[in-house]
Design a protein around this motif. Structure first.
Motif, PDB file in Angstrom:
ATOM      1  N   ILE B  63      -6.065  -9.621   2.776  1.00 45.38           N
ATOM      2  CA  ILE B  63      -5.753  -8.538   1.829  1.00 45.38           C
ATOM      3  C   ILE B  63      -6.249  -8.896   0.430  1.00 45.38           C
ATOM      4  O   ILE B  63      -6.503  -8.032  -0.402  1.00 45.38           O
ATOM      5  N   ILE B  66      -9.108  -6.972  -1.382  1.00 42.61           N
ATOM      6  CA  ILE B  66      -8.932  -5.744  -2.166  1.00 42.61           C
ATOM      7  C   ILE B  66      -7.829  -5.894  -3.212  1.00 42.61           C
ATOM      8  O   ILE B  66      -7.915  -5.335  -4.290  1.00 42.61           O
ATOM      9  N   VAL B 106      -8.950   6.469 -12.985  1.00 46.01           N
ATOM     10  CA  VAL B 106      -9.506   5.394 -12.145  1.00 46.01           C
ATOM     11  C   VAL B 106      -8.624   4.160 -12.264  1.00 46.01           C
ATOM     12  O   VAL B 106      -8.279   3.519 -11.268  1.00 46.01           O
ATOM     13  N   SER B 109      -5.518   4.520 -10.363  1.00 46.75           N
ATOM     14  CA  SER B 109      -5.757   4.340  -8.928  1.00 46.75           C
ATOM     15  C   SER B 109      -5.802   2.861  -8.566  1.00 46.75           C
ATOM     16  O   SER B 109      -5.216   2.442  -7.570  1.00 46.75           O
ATOM     17  N   PHE B 110      -6.523   2.077  -9.346  1.00 49.81           N
ATOM     18  CA  PHE B 110      -6.610   0.644  -9.036  1.00 49.81           C
ATOM     19  C   PHE B 110      -5.238  -0.022  -9.162  1.00 49.81           C
ATOM     20  O   PHE B 110      -4.891  -0.887  -8.369  1.00 49.81           O
ATOM     21  N   PHE B 112      -2.452   1.375  -8.652  1.00 56.23           N
ATOM     22  CA  PHE B 112      -1.717   1.799  -7.465  1.00 56.23           C
ATOM     23  C   PHE B 112      -2.125   0.959  -6.255  1.00 56.23           C
ATOM     24  O   PHE B 112      -1.278   0.449  -5.514  1.00 56.23           O
ATOM     25  N   ILE B 113      -3.429   0.753  -6.072  1.00 49.21           N
ATOM     26  CA  ILE B 113      -3.901  -0.044  -4.936  1.00 49.21           C
ATOM     27  C   ILE B 113      -3.361  -1.469  -5.033  1.00 49.21           C
ATOM     28  O   ILE B 113      -2.892  -2.034  -4.039  1.00 49.21           O
ATOM     29  N   VAL B 116       0.280  -1.411  -3.988  1.00 49.10           N
ATOM     30  CA  VAL B 116       0.519  -1.159  -2.571  1.00 49.10           C
ATOM     31  C   VAL B 116       0.055  -2.348  -1.733  1.00 49.10           C
ATOM     32  O   VAL B 116       0.777  -2.826  -0.846  1.00 49.10           O
ATOM     33  N   THR B 117      -1.143  -2.838  -2.009  1.00 45.43           N
ATOM     34  CA  THR B 117      -1.640  -3.951  -1.197  1.00 45.43           C
ATOM     35  C   THR B 117      -0.811  -5.202  -1.446  1.00 45.43           C
ATOM     36  O   THR B 117      -0.549  -5.964  -0.519  1.00 45.43           O
ATOM     37  N   LEU B 120       2.212  -4.827   0.568  1.00 45.99           N
ATOM     38  CA  LEU B 120       1.928  -5.032   1.991  1.00 45.99           C
ATOM     39  C   LEU B 120       1.666  -6.501   2.302  1.00 45.99           C
ATOM     40  O   LEU B 120       1.808  -6.952   3.430  1.00 45.99           O
ATOM     41  N   LEU B 140       3.798  -2.832 -12.449  1.00 49.36           N
ATOM     42  CA  LEU B 140       4.412  -1.511 -12.311  1.00 49.36           C
ATOM     43  C   LEU B 140       4.454  -0.804 -13.665  1.00 49.36           C
ATOM     44  O   LEU B 140       4.168   0.395 -13.778  1.00 49.36           O
TER      45      LEU B 140
ATOM     46  N   SER C  19      -3.491  -1.794   4.274  1.00 47.36           N
ATOM     47  CA  SER C  19      -4.009  -2.051   2.923  1.00 47.36           C
ATOM     48  C   SER C  19      -5.414  -1.492   2.766  1.00 47.36           C
ATOM     49  O   SER C  19      -5.694  -0.728   1.835  1.00 47.36           O
ATOM     50  N   VAL C  26      -7.783   6.082  -1.374  1.00 49.06           N
ATOM     51  CA  VAL C  26      -7.693   6.295  -2.817  1.00 49.06           C
ATOM     52  C   VAL C  26      -9.084   6.287  -3.446  1.00 49.06           C
ATOM     53  O   VAL C  26      -9.415   7.138  -4.277  1.00 49.06           O
ATOM     54  N   ASN C  30     -10.991   9.438  -5.323  1.00 47.74           N
ATOM     55  CA  ASN C  30     -11.415   9.353  -6.716  1.00 47.74           C
ATOM     56  C   ASN C  30     -12.842   9.808  -6.930  1.00 47.74           C
ATOM     57  O   ASN C  30     -13.246  10.103  -8.043  1.00 47.74           O
TER      58      ASN C  30
END
Ligand code: HEM
Ligand code: ATP
Ligand code: ATP
Ligand code: MG
Ligand code: MG
Lengths: 207, 255, 54, 225, 225, 207
Positions: B63, B66, B106, B109-110, B112-113, B116-117, B120, B140, C19, C26, C30
């Motif tokens: 993981i 990313i 953008v 979004s990153f 957020f990724i 989330v990752t 996980l 956060l 993941s 996403v 975008n």
């Protein structure tokens, strides 16, 4: 009386667009001491927008407004001008006197004392009344009194006659004439016909 | 203005002229996409296939390819946004304002990724989806900062003053970036300390490191692509009364 | 390594592939959203001009 | 000095206003008390638990109380046009704004400081951390007012600024919250807290010097609509 | 039926307004999330502790989020004169007011319900109490909107109603808070919660029937100034 | 056209005191179909206060207002009257059309359709414009359009000419004359002189 009344207000090539609609473009004007600039036009023609540009609240899309050769905003301009707009700028919870004193503290003192100004606008006796107990027209008179107690050469007035009764309108006209006779300048809008004896009134019609 | 010689400013103003920018990005776009695809493909191949499993974490560590790039991007983009905002405020360059506001989504979004990752990854490693440690929490908070920027911009109708407002906010918010970056050193936390970014000697094996760097580069290029795409709309919307937009609308509007 | 083994990721398949999946979604969103928005915008502008011309 | 007169006139005006709108003046502190009493109700009466979370609860409540009182900082001036008049004053807007922030702190931060000891006792906070709690509040609440001012200035022109404000301001409040509540907790366990206090002091100084500028800029922008 | 049309017109209008003021619609829920993240920051990362106070924190935050969103229920209608027009309508004010409350719940209570599971997981709430948390929120948030409406209606005429409102409304919210957070806690320990749920249901029904009347009356009184 | 225009509006022995100052006392009036009641008076004389009493927002210190023999407030009154006050009562974030549709839903439909009313007040073409993008005068016209699309016999207007340009004032006057010709009634205040051909205008002067 007005030591810096040699200044003049000039607008050059002003334009303003709102929501894709061009309100005016390439507008120019020059106001000299003793003169009145009256903006006319139907509802929605852009009078208020232009006044707010002249105040420096809003930037024009093109063009400049200048005061004494220098583009606004600058210190000298703000010590020379006063604005009465759609909103009163007076605090409901303060008394008439407290409001006027605050205005004086934020600016330099002008021709009249607070007492004299209240006499002029027929509000004497209301010094200690809270603003929230004044009627629409009484509030309007108070914001006009503010013009008299602070130092200013240039008055910018957006529909100053709103809510005033006939007596109030006559009074306002005489105050304006007096201001110009002392070398002051006025930029204003109005839907009423104004009646200023012997004052040089320029008109700009927006449409 | 401010120490920068006039010709330089003028150069930037010309470069930043909307039609010029639009045309330039149109020519650049295919190349960027190709580079991105190459980098991402080789990074993923190296990371998911070639690199061996970690002796402690097994395959779950994959993981990282990313998580870490997107976490880096989340910080990087905020800084870019603040700098662009500063430039927009001082020199009134429209393009800087547009870069700033286009970066926000953008960056969000990153962020957020990364969240989330990370979450996980945390479940198998720490046994919890979420712990309230400094790095996680500050990431956060970064998401909230991005959302604040987007929300404020959306809430204002006049996009010119909205850009100013957002620029002020971005500049004020930039104080949080060092806090996020150094949080692992300042507080003892569950989260990994600097492993890759230790300049002298990265404490990570080369077969794992190379794909990570490739992915990091790929994400940078991706940011450019996404930024350009967003910036174009923003530009079109602001210039909708200009002749070049009208021509473009007739050409590409499909009528 | 079989495809099965690869997908299992040593038992961590769920975490790893979720993941990557979310990341992909996403990132694609975008790119796609702005492209759609631009198409829409240009179409609207074209329509507007047509209206004004007529 | 005329500039100083203008500054004090603004402070005095806002204090008088707070007094006239009596309810407003008492309210942040009431909210503070109410929120703190809600927790024992929501969590149940478990003294150990409450004691453990007391510093956190007090600071979070202080932060929320300040944040909610922020809206009143510029809202009414914006609505009635006073803000326009302040911006048209020849004096630097940042100084006048600092006057407003001062008045705001005097009417919200200071009362919190005064009732805090009572609430601390109520939640069972150990005595040795009480003085540190007060110190952090004394240093922290002005920072909250200063940073908050930037946020309100940005949102005052929006029709519904109330809630977006919290999104803008809370992230910026987080460092204050972390250092301050951490200090109180450490003091409770008898650990040294000089580092956290130093950080708070430097944050306060920075905010004092830096915050009025973006606030003034944001107000100018808000009025332009 | 004309009355029903008027009711739906009001609901629809308020939903459209919430959509137009995009930020407002998302904001109570954002505030909810923000407040919940503040607690771990203030208290420190202590999973056990957090888990113990999770039901309380979630419910207190839900309560605060609802309370803060209340001001928007009548404020803008009051300010722009729409409220006068609503009161001049020939239809019963209480029904129209119920429409406004419905729209308010749809834009504030419902979103809370949707994000709550996520936050519960973040705070480590045990799985078996999750469904009870949702149930209590589903029953409790409409009560909060209904009771809140009475409070706002009483204070909307005051220039700064925001804070005095919390003073009026929070005490009335306390029963909801106690029963709801207690139910979640009990469920976490595997105890039966039917009693609490029954109480919440009957409170909801009572509020639904009784709250619109005093709200309408209070609005009539507020407009008279 | 107005089936219930046989109603009449009557005020008896009305008085109002604010802050110890008696604005008016023992005031009585009766307005019959086709008539206009014009309240005059200087700033602060109590015109707005009286109108709000007539609307039922405020209770008079003594006296009653009645509509069709019955003291207000009652259902019939609220389905027969419409009020345009200092505040517009229109939502900034909705479009012109949405606002008017809402007004219709809250009341019964009136003489004109929305489209006809917009044509009358010269706002057609603005259907989908958000109110916040209208100027002061345009907003005023919209709130007048509301009078036309809902069922009402009695209009209560507080300075309806505020912010209107000359064209707007003429328009308003003709709408008022038409309303009265159809058996409607109007109670209003204004600082302007109004010019209503052939309408029976009663005046009450407050002071
Ligand atoms: C929701 C949970 C997580 C969040 C929000 C998060 C956030 C971040 C952030 C913001 C960074 C970049 C820091 C910087 O460049 O200064 C980072 C880097 C990193 N994270 Fe996470 N993380 C999470 C979970 C995890 C987990 C579970 C692991 C592994 C067990 C992990 C491993 C790493 C590693 C190895 C780095 C690179 C460190 C470096 O060399 O800079 N993270 N993470
Ligand atoms: N906030 C705004 N956003 C977009 N457009 C606006 C906004 N305010 C005004 N406008 C538009 O700008 C135009 C000019 O408005 P402005 O208020 O300057 O008119 P005005 O000449 O003062 O009119 P009035 O006599 O009615 O006061 C109007 O057509 C209006 O639709
Ligand atoms: N909220 C209030 N509380 C106390 N007194 C008030 C209040 N509102 C108005 N007054 C007083 O009542 C008097 C009448 O006010 P009102 O608004 O009815 O006047 P008006 O005739 O409408 O004047 P105008 O032409 O200026 O609008 C005024 O003298 C004012 O001082
Ligand atoms: Mg105007
Ligand atoms: Mg009046």
């Amino acid at each position: 009386m007005h030591p810096k009344s040699c200044h003049k207000l000039e607008g050059q090539n002003l334009s303003c667009t709102r929501d894709d609609r061009e309100l005016f473009a390439g507008l120019g004007f020059a106001v000299h001491p003793g003169q009145v600039l009256l903006l006319e036009g139907n509802n929605g023609s852009g009078k208020t927008s232009l006044l707010r540009i002249i105040c420096g609240f809003r930037e024009p899309d093109t063009g400049t407004v200048s005061w004494g050769e220098e583009a606004i905003p600058h210190y000298q301009y703000y010590s020379d001008m006063a604005y009465v707009g759609h909103l009163d700028g007076i605090k409901k919870e303060l008394t008439v006197l407290e409001n006027l004193k605050l205005s004086q503290a934020l600016s330099q003192s002008g021709r009249l004392t607070i007492q004299q100004a209240l006499d002029k606008v027929r509000l004497s006796g209301y010094e200690d009344t809270l603003i929230q107990a004044l009627s629409a027209g009484q509030k309007r008179r108070l914001s006009l009194a503010r013009l008299l107690i602070t130092h200013n050469v240039l008055w910018i007035l957006d529909e100053p006659f709103t809510s005033l009764d006939k007596q109030g309108i006559t009074l306002m006209e005489s105050l304006m004439a007096e201001h110009c006779a002392n070398g002051g300048m006025i930029v204003m809008t109005s839907h009423h016909d104004i009646d200023l004896n012997g004052v040089d009134v320029q008109r700009i019609r927006l449409s | 203005m401010f120490l920068v010689p006039d010709p330089v400013v003028r150069f930037f103003h010309r470069m930043a002229s909307p039609p010029h920018f639009y045309a330039l990005t149109e020519r650049l776009m295919p190349w960027l996409v190709v580079i991105f695809l190459l980098l991402a493909a080789s990074g993923l191949y190296g990371g998911l296939y070639l690199a061996p499993p970690d002796y402690q974490q097994g395959d779950s560590y994959r993981i990282i390819y990313i998580h870490v790039p997107s976490a880096w991007m989340s910080l990087f983009i905020y800084v870019v946004m603040a700098i662009a905002g500063g430039i927009g405020l001082v020199w009134r360059i429209k393009l800087a304002e547009i870069v700033m506001i286009s970066s926000a989504s953008v960056g969000a979004s990153f962020t957020f990724i990364a969240l989330v990752t990370g979450s996980l990854w945390g479940k198998p490693m720490w046994g919890a989806w979420w712990v309230w440690d400094a790095r996680l929490t500050s990431e956060l908070i970064l998401l909230f900062l991005y959302l604040g920027v987007i929300g404020l911009y959306g809430a204002m109708d006049d996009k010119r003053s909205a850009s100013k407002a957002v620029a002020i906010l971005a500049l004020v918010g930039v104080v949080n970036i060092p806090i996020i970056h150094y949080s692992v050193e300042w507080w003892n936390t569950l989260h990994q300390g600097p492993t890759v970014t230790k300049m002298d000697k990265p404490s990570i094996h080369v077969t794992m490191l190379v794909p990570l760097l490739l992915m990091a580069l790929a994400f940078k290029i991706y940011y450019l692509i996404a930024l350009i795409l967003r910036a174009r709309i923003e530009l079109l919307q602001r210039e909708r009364n200009a002749q070049w937009v009208k021509t473009k609308a007739v050409e590409e509007g499909g009528l | 390594m079989s495809a099965q083994e690869f997908l299992a990721m040593g038992g961590y398949g769920f975490y790893v592939w979720t993941s990557y999946g979310i990341c992909l979604v996403v990132l694609v969103a975008n790119v796609v959203i702005p492209v759609i928005q631009r198409k829409q915008f240009l179409r609207q502008q074209a329509l507007k001009q047509k209206r004004q011309d007529s | 000095m005329a500039l100083f007169d203008a500054f004090t006139a603004i402070v005095r005006r806002d204090l008088v206003l707070a007094l006239r709108r009596r309810s407003e003046c008492a309210n942040p502190v009431l909210f503070f008390i109410l929120v703190i009493t809600l927790f024992p109700l929501g969590i149940g009466a478990q003294p150990k638990l409450l004691q453990a979370i007391a510093p956190g609860i007090i600071w979070v409540s202080a932060l929320l109380a300040t944040m909610l009182s922020l809206d009143s900082l510029f809202r009414s001036d914006f609505d009635d046009g006073s803000l326009e008049q302040i911006l048209l004053s020849p004096y630097p807007t940042s100084i006048l704004v600092l006057g407003k922030i001062t008045a705001h702190w005097l009417t919200t931060g200071l009362p919190l400081l005064i009732v805090a000891p009572l609430l601390a006792v109520f939640l069972g906070l150990p005595n040795q951390s009480l003085s540190i709690l007060l110190l952090t509040l004394a240093l922290g609440t002005p920072i909250l007012s200063l940073i908050g001012a930037v946020g309100v200035a940005l949102t005052v022109g929006l029709r519904r600024g109330g809630m977006i404000l919290s999104l803008l301001v809370l992230p910026l409040y987080v460092p204050v919250l972390i250092f301050a509540s951490n200090a109180v907790e450490m003091a409770g366990s008898g650990l040294p807290v000089a580092a956290q206090i130093n950080i708070l002091v430097s944050m306060l100084l920075m905010a004092l010097v830096l915050a009025p500028w973006p606030t003034a800029a944001a107000l100018k922008m808000s009025i332009n609509s």
